[in-house]
Design a protein around this motif. Structure first.
Motif, PDB file in Angstrom:
ATOM      1  N   HIS A   4       0.775  -1.177  -0.068  1.00  0.00           N
ATOM      2  CA  HIS A   4      -0.121   0.010   0.054  1.00  0.00           C
ATOM      3  C   HIS A   4       0.927   1.244   0.059  1.00  0.00           C
ATOM      4  N   PHE A   8       1.059   4.206  -2.869  1.00  0.00           N
ATOM      5  CA  PHE A   8       0.656   5.546  -2.333  1.00  0.00           C
ATOM      6  C   PHE A   8       2.165   6.470  -2.959  1.00  0.00           C
ATOM      7  N   PHE A  11       2.138   7.011  -6.489  1.00  0.00           N
ATOM      8  CA  PHE A  11       1.242   7.765  -6.764  1.00  0.00           C
ATOM      9  C   PHE A  11       1.643   9.208  -6.595  1.00  0.00           C
ATOM     10  N   GLY A  15       2.201  11.732  -9.525  1.00  0.00           N
ATOM     11  CA  GLY A  15       1.290  12.920  -9.372  1.00  0.00           C
ATOM     12  C   GLY A  15       1.726  14.385  -9.661  1.00  0.00           C
ATOM     13  N   GLN A 195     -14.603  12.517 -10.071  1.00  0.00           N
ATOM     14  CA  GLN A 195     -14.638  11.107  -9.298  1.00  0.00           C
ATOM     15  C   GLN A 195     -13.946  10.194 -10.224  1.00  0.00           C
ATOM     16  N   ASP A 198     -10.063  11.072 -10.401  1.00  0.00           N
ATOM     17  CA  ASP A 198      -9.512  10.612  -9.081  1.00  0.00           C
ATOM     18  C   ASP A 198      -9.409   9.090  -9.224  1.00  0.00           C
ATOM     19  N   GLN A 199     -10.355   8.442  -9.473  1.00  0.00           N
ATOM     20  CA  GLN A 199     -10.113   6.832  -9.304  1.00  0.00           C
ATOM     21  C   GLN A 199      -9.044   6.314 -10.338  1.00  0.00           C
ATOM     22  N   HIS A 201      -6.234   8.324 -10.825  1.00  0.00           N
ATOM     23  CA  HIS A 201      -5.021   8.683  -9.903  1.00  0.00           C
ATOM     24  C   HIS A 201      -4.947   7.773  -8.722  1.00  0.00           C
ATOM     25  N   GLU A 202      -5.876   7.349  -8.189  1.00  0.00           N
ATOM     26  CA  GLU A 202      -5.612   6.099  -7.161  1.00  0.00           C
ATOM     27  C   GLU A 202      -5.017   5.048  -7.397  1.00  0.00           C
ATOM     28  N   ILE A 203      -4.986   4.769  -8.668  1.00  0.00           N
ATOM     29  CA  ILE A 203      -4.295   3.301  -9.210  1.00  0.00           C
ATOM     30  C   ILE A 203      -2.876   3.877  -9.984  1.00  0.00           C
ATOM     31  N   GLY A 204      -2.922   5.152  -9.963  1.00  0.00           N
ATOM     32  CA  GLY A 204      -1.547   5.787 -10.516  1.00  0.00           C
ATOM     33  C   GLY A 204      -1.414   5.941 -12.030  1.00  0.00           C
TER      34      GLY A 204
END
Length: 246
Positions: A4, A8, A11, A15, A195, A198-199, A201-204
């Protein structure tokens, strides 16, 4: 380092890199007045070509009735990439090939077409990445394909192995909003758009909407919402619009 934390940390780095530069995707590049070369002159991040299988050739066109003799993937894109690789203008970008016919019939022909040109796709630390969109194989098999990557879809639970082969996440703007790029977009639509960005981006992975209004108002909206890749038919205009941010 835990899994995790690794995701993170990746990402975060990814980002920051995305915010540093807006990326331009040359949508249906083959329909432009100067296919391939306009995109390259503007250092476009991604160049898109739709292909149909005709005999043992990959023909570039928006529909079967628009196929023109000589407009093969090789003539319009592979040969120009080979020529570009011999100049100091060569840079890293992705060639997105949208399969209009079945994966099983088209992929072997793509392999055959790419083979003579593979040596031109890598020059030092600069690389042309071939990305497949349209009719793709099951994502459970993505990791088996060494020389290509894939355009990803939202709301797919990609395995770690599959995700390594996904260069970005793309979706149809019209699924989230009917806004035409004029006047104000509703806050509810903004939220839906943000949304799905962002989804990704959450998985890079960076995000691209296709089918969005192709004007400055929409380019600004999507950038403000965090979309990393701007899908456009107006490559030079979009590039110039985002120059102050790049």
């Amino acid at each position: 380092m835990t899994k995790h934390f690794t995701v993170f940390f990746t990402f975060l780095i990814f980002g920051f890199a995305l915010k540093a530069q807006v990326k331009i995707h040359s949508h249906n590049d083959y329909t432009h007045q100067n296919p391939f070369y306009e995109a390259v002159e503007n250092n476009t991040f991604s160049i898109e070509a739709d292909v149909f299988l005709v005999g043992d050739s990959l023909m570039v066109a928006h529909s079967k009735r628009e196929i023109k003799s000589g407009n093969t993937l090789e003539n319009l894109y592979l040969k120009p990439i080979a020529a570009l690789s011999k100049t100091n203008k060569f840079y890293s970008f992705q060639l997105m090939i949208d399969f209009k016919d079945s994966w099983t019939s088209t992929y072997p022909i793509l392999q055959k077409s790419l083979k003579p040109y593979q040596k031109y796709f890598l020059k030092g630390n600069k690389k042309v990445t071939v990305v497949i969109s349209g009719n793709r194989p099951s994502d459970s098999t993505f990791h088996k394909y060494k020389d290509i990557s894939f355009d990803g879809l939202p709301n797919v639970n990609y395995s770690e192995k599959a995700l390594k082969k996904v260069t970005m996440i793309s979706d149809n703007f019209a699924k989230y909003s009917r806004w035409k790029g004029v006047g104000e977009i509703s806050e509810a639509d903004k939220l839906k758009l943000k949304q799905v960005i962002d989804q990704a981006h959450e998985i890079g992975r960076p995000f691209r909407f296709w089918g969005a209004p192709d004007n400055e108002a929409c380019w600004k909206l999507l950038h403000d919402l965090g979309a990393d890749i701007i899908n456009t038919d107006k490559v030079a205009e979009a590039t110039n619009y985002f120059k102050p941010l790049n």
